[in-house]
Write a protein that holds these residues in place. Sequence first.
Motif, PDB file in Angstrom:
ATOM      1  N   ASN A  40      13.323   8.763  42.983  1.00  0.00           N
ATOM      2  CA  ASN A  40      13.171  10.364  42.503  1.00  0.00           C
ATOM      3  C   ASN A  40      13.998  10.420  41.178  1.00  0.00           C
ATOM      4  N   ALA A  41      14.585   9.424  40.522  1.00  0.00           N
ATOM      5  CA  ALA A  41      15.120   9.547  39.188  1.00  0.00           C
ATOM      6  C   ALA A  41      14.016   9.983  38.220  1.00  0.00           C
ATOM      7  N   ALA A  42      14.406  10.767  37.388  1.00  0.00           N
ATOM      8  CA  ALA A  42      13.382  11.362  36.470  1.00  0.00           C
ATOM      9  C   ALA A  42      12.862  10.380  35.605  1.00  0.00           C
ATOM     10  N   VAL A  43      13.821   9.532  35.206  1.00  0.00           N
ATOM     11  CA  VAL A  43      13.495   8.398  34.213  1.00  0.00           C
ATOM     12  C   VAL A  43      14.313   7.114  34.597  1.00  0.00           C
ATOM     13  N   THR A  44      13.527   6.133  34.533  1.00  0.00           N
ATOM     14  CA  THR A  44      14.172   4.928  34.869  1.00  0.00           C
ATOM     15  C   THR A  44      13.878   3.966  33.680  1.00  0.00           C
TER      16      THR A  44
END
Length: 381
Positions: free
Chosen positions: A269-273
């Motif tokens: 669910n991290a917004a950006v990886t």
Amino acid sequence: MSRLNRYYLAPDLVITYPDGQPQLILPSVKRTFKVDWKVCEIISMFSSEDTSLQPIFSESMVTNIIDHLVKNGILIDKETDHNLAIEQIVAEWQDWDESSWFLHLQTKDTKFETTEEGRLQSVEKFRKITSPPPQYFKCNCTSSSIKLPTSSKLLDQTLVNSFMQRRTCRRFSEKPISLQNLADVLFYSGGILFTNDTHSYGIVAKKPSPSPGGRHATELYPIVNACEGLRSGVYHYCQKHHALHLIEAEEDVKPFLNEVLYGQDYFLNAAVTVFYTSVLERLKWKYKTSRVYRLMHLETGHYAQNFLLTGAALDLGGFVTAAFKDSVIEEKLGVCGIREVAMYVSGIGHIVPDETTRSDIEYAQVLPEGIEIRLPIGEHS
């Protein structure tokens, strides 16, 4: 063949066949020896119960080969002093397989010119034999370019707060981050502050993150899950123009991330990886030693630390992981895995609020007064 009982093989001896021909490597002394099959057969006698040789081997030939192997440290006399540290490293590091101790010994105590006179002579020699430096950035802006906002000054935060708020987050909300947030973490990790033309090594870029020799081999590839103003998909960050290039749009990046991160679903669910790669030619152009393999990892770590501290300053959660499938991400990014290789992964996003009370926390006695620490999220039943 009574001499067989007198010697044993150097514990760090490695045999490779780079051109179809055997060569012996002793990483502890940085020496390589090209040999033929006869030498290899003699060596095999010291690691096997079968000591028979083909008729072509005369006693004088065997004696001569053994003497050369002893002289060059490939065979060690049991009755003489030898380097126990090497034997201990090889023995203690066996759980990490041969690549670990080989790399450590091969890159340990690498020579470096420290005197000014020696350095200047080395630079002049380097300039005469080398080609022009490789480009210090990767840019696809001619095909597509998404200009990012100018980085913010983060005026509401201090360095101390960033230190205290940085925790590995494993519970992200699905709330998107702003394009400004993404611009900040990318710029303060890999953005260019200025460039200058050096006398010795051409134009070099200076960034918030340090780099060995100013080569900056690291490239950043954001995988966008939830960011305002951006489509979900795979991007490349152009550090030269502070812009994004869309490599591939994807409606949902989570299945890919789940696969490439070995099922670490708490990061999905991290917004950006962000995936970090290293472009080898930028380092190889200046450094001709295998120690550069250490430097690649050190540089990536500098970038990732800046990424995490900037994310903390923005009140975002962050993570890093080295558990990923290199080949899968390299294929996704369109890099060959030879001249540009995957190195590291980090990510940011909004934190799920934690309403639990941690009873297992013991604060250090040396913390500054009045500083709030972000605690790890408690376990939920």
